[in-house]
Design a protein around this motif. Structure first.
Motif, short mmCIF file in Angstrom:
data_model
loop_
_atom_site.label_atom_id
_atom_site.label_comp_id
_atom_site.label_asym_id
_atom_site.label_seq_id
_atom_site.Cartn_x
_atom_site.Cartn_y
_atom_site.Cartn_z
N GLY A 148 -14.29 17.88 7.30
CA GLY A 148 -12.74 18.27 6.82
C GLY A 148 -12.17 17.68 5.09
N VAL A 149 -12.94 16.84 4.69
CA VAL A 149 -12.46 16.57 3.29
C VAL A 149 -13.35 16.17 2.48
CG1 VAL A 149 -10.35 14.69 2.61
CG2 VAL A 149 -10.03 15.81 5.30
N LYS A 206 2.51 0.28 7.74
CA LYS A 206 3.22 0.78 7.71
C LYS A 206 1.94 2.43 7.53
CE LYS A 206 8.10 0.02 5.89
NZ LYS A 206 8.69 0.01 4.95
N GLU A 207 2.56 3.61 8.41
CA GLU A 207 1.66 4.32 8.47
C GLU A 207 2.19 5.82 8.32
OE1 GLU A 207 -2.00 4.53 10.91
OE2 GLU A 207 -0.42 5.75 11.95
N TYR A 208 1.44 7.04 7.14
CA TYR A 208 1.91 7.78 7.20
C TYR A 208 0.97 9.07 7.24
CZ TYR A 208 4.20 4.61 4.22
OH TYR A 208 4.42 3.29 3.76
N THR A 209 1.36 10.25 7.02
CA THR A 209 0.64 11.70 7.19
C THR A 209 0.61 12.81 6.55
OG1 THR A 209 0.52 11.06 10.02
CG2 THR A 209 0.03 13.49 8.77
N PHE A 210 -0.37 12.49 5.62
CA PHE A 210 -0.18 13.49 4.56
C PHE A 210 -0.74 15.01 4.42
CE2 PHE A 210 0.50 9.65 2.85
CZ PHE A 210 1.56 9.98 1.78
N THR A 211 -0.65 15.95 4.44
CA THR A 211 -0.72 17.39 4.51
C THR A 211 -1.77 17.31 3.07
OG1 THR A 211 0.30 18.38 6.29
CG2 THR A 211 -1.28 19.72 4.63
N PRO A 223 -6.31 20.82 5.29
CA PRO A 223 -6.53 19.40 6.21
C PRO A 223 -5.22 18.12 6.05
CG PRO A 223 -7.96 18.91 4.78
CD PRO A 223 -7.14 20.55 3.93
N SER A 224 -5.52 17.40 7.38
CA SER A 224 -4.31 16.56 7.35
C SER A 224 -4.50 14.82 7.34
CB SER A 224 -2.95 16.68 8.67
OG SER A 224 -2.45 18.34 8.10
N ILE A 225 -4.67 14.07 7.27
CA ILE A 225 -5.53 12.88 6.74
C ILE A 225 -3.87 12.01 6.59
CG2 ILE A 225 -6.67 13.49 5.16
CD1 ILE A 225 -5.71 11.49 3.21
N LYS A 226 -4.43 11.00 7.30
CA LYS A 226 -3.37 10.14 7.94
C LYS A 226 -4.16 8.27 6.69
CE LYS A 226 -2.64 7.92 11.97
NZ LYS A 226 -3.33 7.92 13.68
N ALA A 227 -2.24 8.21 6.43
CA ALA A 227 -2.56 7.24 5.75
C ALA A 227 -2.09 6.01 6.09
CB ALA A 227 -3.11 7.48 3.68
N GLY A 228 -2.83 4.27 5.44
CA GLY A 228 -1.78 3.53 6.03
C GLY A 228 -1.29 2.24 4.47
#
Length: 463
Positions: A384-385, A298-303, A313-318
């Protein structure tokens, strides 16, 4: 009195599900609806062909489970599409959020689908492979969500007229789409139990079997004291009586219409079916490290509002769930190589791999050893992070959470293995609480990376 009406009343009384009738549906009893035309396999094949012919048609609704593509998601999506299309006459197509090739990664899904008469899922079911060439914005405008309650960005991107028409889920409620009808987001061992509460009396035996299988695999065969709630037990009783296993299970009428809550758990036919499903789910010996990571993902996007960069910045996490101990499949750099390849292909900054397994029993003759869990986390450098700050926040949040109770595994030091890209951070933990699944880890990850805003009050100025 119909044996299924108590299910409806029970679920409503518990606040777990509500009887749902579309505003344009003629007033009648959903559970005795008779205008049903096709068997399950024919329905799916015809729906897929019709949808792909004109996916932009305004009356189509796309219903999808979560991107892990487990049996509960697939069964719930298929059943909801069937209910909407055949009972309410609202054209609805189930979308399985995996590629055509990924069907082979879950033997338990193929087995349950075959029991439901779906012998060639990659060709009979709509998958991500079938919509890969769809343009942006996504051509359909109506979506229904089952087994999750936040739609992926790709379906809403540049699609201002898109709407979520229904949500049925058993995960943590993110509070989105308040106008969806139905909107059922409440505890249950299986989302399929909520879907069963919406089914008509004359549900096809194949569909009842599919939902029944999903409930069994999610609740360990309705094991007393386990994950199954009252809704799961009553839904299973309803489905079992309608399924292809009905003749192998005592009828409800033979028990005066009031079977004991756990009676299905003790039935040999149910035990055998559960054993077959669990065995097929556990047998992943033929899968590579790369397959194991993508199999249940499953995948998620976090700001990252706490980041110093502007804008945030926003990143994707799985999060990947793997039913095998790390040392069996991830040693000698296999874990790092497969994880980095997957992360780069998905554009991930963070990947958590959550293993669940039983240790070998210490005593001869014992059926199985102690159930344990471990988690491996990898953070890749993201433009950017501040990777170091991201890692510090993640490690602090995980190590400080008493519910999962993790301890670092010193024998699995991924950062010293020399297989990770420069700037990457990684840790492996043994999880003290083996009952904490991804349902626990995912909300925790969100709270760590996207902490809730704490309201502050300003003291009144002195007079």
């Amino acid at each position: 009195m119909s044996a299924v009406r108590p299910l409806r009343r029970l679920s409503v009384a518990l606040g777990l599900a509500k009887a749902y009738v579309p505003e344009d549906c003629p007033p009648n009893d959903l559970r005795t609806h008779s205008a049903i035309t096709a068997d399950l396999s024919d329905f799916l094949v015809a729906s897929k062909a019709s949808y792909l012919k004109d996916p932009s048609a305004g009356d189509w609704t796309v219903v999808m489970g979560n991107e892990a593509g487990d049996l509960d998601s697939i069964a719930s999506a298929i059943a909801f599409a069937w209910i909407q299309s055949e009972v309410h006459k609202v054209p609805t197509i189930p979308l399985v959020q995996i590629t055509r090739e990924d069907f082979a990664l879950r033997a338990e899904n193929l087995y349950a689908l075959s029991l439901a008469g779906i012998s060639d899922p990659p060709s009979q079911l709509l998958s991500l492979s079938d919509i890969a060439s769809f343009p942006t914005p996504f051509p359909s405008k109506k979506f229904a969500l089952v087994d999750h309650n936040r739609i992926a960005d790709r379906f809403m991107q540049d699609n201002p007229s898109a709407e979520i028409t229904a949500v049925v889920d058993h995960h943590t409620d993110e509070g989105l789409y308040p106008t969806a009808k139905p909107r059922i987001v409440a505890p249950a061992g299986s989302c399929s139990s909520h879907i069963a509460a919406l089914c008509p009396q004359n549900i096809p035996a194949e569909l009842a079997t599919l939902l029944f299988c999903a409930i069994l695999i999610d609740t360990d065969g309705l094991k007393p004291g386990g994950k199954a709630l009252d809704l799961d037990r009553h839904s299973a009783i309803f489905l079992a009586a309608k399924s292809t296993y009905a003749e192998k299970i005592p009828s409800i009428s033979s028990m005066g219409g009031k079977p004991p809550p756990d009676f299905l758990y003790y039935q040999e036919a149910v035990k055998t079916l559960t054993s077959n499903l669990v065995t097929k789910k556990a047998d992943v010996s033929q899968l590579s490290a790369h397959d194991l990571i993508r199999r249940d993902y499953k995948e998620y996007t976090f700001t990252l509002s706490w980041a110093k960069e502007t804008p945030s910045p926003s990143i994707k996490a799985g999060l990947s769930t793997v039913p095998v101990q790390l040392k069996i499949w991830g040693s000698d750099g296999k874990l790092e190589d497969a994880a980095v390849t997957w992360m780069q292909s998905r554009g991930l900054s963070v990947l958590g791999i959550l293993t669940s397994y039983n240790k070998k029993p210490k005593r001869l003759g014992k059926a199985k050893g102690k159930h344990e869990r471990e988690t491996a986390w990898i953070i890749l450098d993201h433009q950017g992070v501040d990777t170091a700050e991201l890692a510090t926040r993640l490690w602090t949040g995980l190590e400080g959470n008493k519910e999962i109770s993790v301890k670092k595994r010193k024998k699995f030091d991924l950062e010293k293995g020399g297989r990770l890209p420069g700037g990457a951070k990684a840790k492996v933990y043994k999880q003290g609480n083996p009952k904490a699944t991804r349902k626990t880890i995912a909300p925790l990850l969100k709270d760590i990376l996207e902490p809730p805003v704490v309201a502050t009050t300003t003291a009144p100025a002195a007079a």
